[in-house]
Design an enzyme around this catalytic site. Structure first.
Site, short mmCIF file in Angstrom:
data_model
loop_
_atom_site.label_atom_id
_atom_site.label_comp_id
_atom_site.label_asym_id
_atom_site.label_seq_id
_atom_site.Cartn_x
_atom_site.Cartn_y
_atom_site.Cartn_z
CD GLU A 194 -8.90 1.27 7.63
OE1 GLU A 194 -8.71 0.31 8.41
OE2 GLU A 194 -8.59 2.44 7.91
CG ASN A 224 -8.93 -1.34 12.02
OD1 ASN A 224 -8.13 -2.06 11.43
ND2 ASN A 224 -9.32 -0.17 11.54
CG ASP A 249 -0.31 -0.46 2.51
OD1 ASP A 249 0.94 -0.44 2.58
OD2 ASP A 249 -1.04 -0.84 3.44
C1 GLP Z 1 -0.82 0.12 8.62
C2 GLP Z 1 -0.48 -0.51 7.25
C3 GLP Z 1 -0.57 -1.99 7.30
C4 GLP Z 1 0.10 -2.45 8.57
C5 GLP Z 1 -0.78 -2.09 9.73
C6 GLP Z 1 -0.16 -2.32 11.09
O1 GLP Z 1 -1.79 1.10 8.58
N1 GLP Z 1 -1.28 -0.03 6.18
O2 GLP Z 1 0.03 -2.55 6.14
O3 GLP Z 1 0.28 -3.84 8.57
O4 GLP Z 1 -1.30 -0.78 9.59
O5 GLP Z 1 0.79 -1.36 11.37
P1 GLP Z 1 1.80 -1.51 12.59
O6 GLP Z 1 2.74 -2.60 12.23
O7 GLP Z 1 2.49 -0.17 12.66
O8 GLP Z 1 0.99 -1.81 13.80
#
Ligand code: GLP
Length: 243
Positions: free
Chosen positions: A143, A136, A67
């Site tokens: 989402e 979440n 992403d």
């Molecule tokens: C982000 C990314 C995801 C990631 C997730 C968890 O928003 N878009 O690809 O896996 O949220 O993030 P983190 O590893 O910082 O908890």
């Protein structure tokens, strides 16, 4: 789904790094799907360490990131492109042609999403998709909601996701873009093998839903239950609601 528990996130990261080294030596043309976020920071540190010592040959590997924020790209410190350059790409021998990333500044975002799907297909599909998970239950930027998108798409970010990403924007949630480009659920499920990493107690509910919950767009990661080859690599905090 295979569940693996680790005492610390460091052990989890070094174990996954070793597996990636093995996978790349077995198949030097491996096509890797890559995540960003806090969770894989230790993994990328391990991969840099091994790469500097010649344990890894990146010269034929292809990568596709999950992403990117809309409006951001190379040169924007909050972009996932900047994250990936600093975490990995600036430190390994890879040409730009080997690196697949969504361009959050593309003039036509819908066309950019279609280009990305084509690029993944032309590379032969993703062999090994590595994922994090949002508190979440989101994967990539898929989402929770009434419906999910199958293919790479423009996603509107939920308030909690923008808050969770504020750390990359000086702690200011208002600076986090409202939209992102993300692989869809089908894009992710087309990966031949999937490894999801989750660390910290903040992920325990999402992990419980991922492993034992119903299939629901309210918890996008639950769709990974449809895939025959998923490994969830968890630290103690993330695994604490599992029996
Ligand atoms: C982000 C990314 C995801 C990631 C997730 C968890 O928003 N878009 O690809 O896996 O949220 O993030 P983190 O590893 O910082 O908890």
């Amino acid at each position: 789904m295979l569940i693996e528990r680790f005492d610390t996130d460091e052990v989890l990261a070094s174990t996954l790094a070793t597996r990636l080294i093995d996978a790349i030596s077995l198949n030097p043309r491996l096509v890797l799907g890559l995540p960003t976020g806090r969770t894989p920071v230790a993994l990328y540190r391990e991969l840099r360490w091994h790469s500097q010592r010649g344990h890894l040959d990146w010269s034929h590997v292809r990568t596709f990131n999950l992403d990117e924020f809309v409006g951001l790209g190379a040169g924007d410190p909050g972009s996932y492109r900047s994250y990936m350059q600093a975490a990995l790409f600036d430190h390994v021998r890879m040409t730009p042609e080997q690196i697949g990333m969504l361009d959050g500044r593309a003039p036509n975002l819908v066309a950019e999403c279609a280009r990305y799907e084509r690029a993944i297909a032309q590379a032969g599909g993703i062999d090994l998709q590595i994922l994090g998970i949002g508190a979440n239950g989101h994967i990539g930027f898929n989402e929770p909601g009434d419906t999910l998108e199958a293919e790479t798409h423009v996603a509107e970010l939920r308030a909690e996701t923008r808050r969770a990403n504020a750390g990359w924007f000086g702690g200011d949630t208002t600076q986090v873009p409202s939209h992102a480009l993300s692989m869809g659920i089908a894009t992710i499920l087309r990966g031949r093998e999937i490894v999801l990493m989750a660390t910290g107690a903040g992920k325990q509910d999402a992990v419980a839903g991922l492993v034992n919950g119903q299939l629901t767009p309210r918890l996008p990661a639950s769709f990974l239950q449809l895939h025959p080859r998923v490994t969830a690599m968890l630290d103690r905090g993330a695994a604490q609601r599992l029996a």
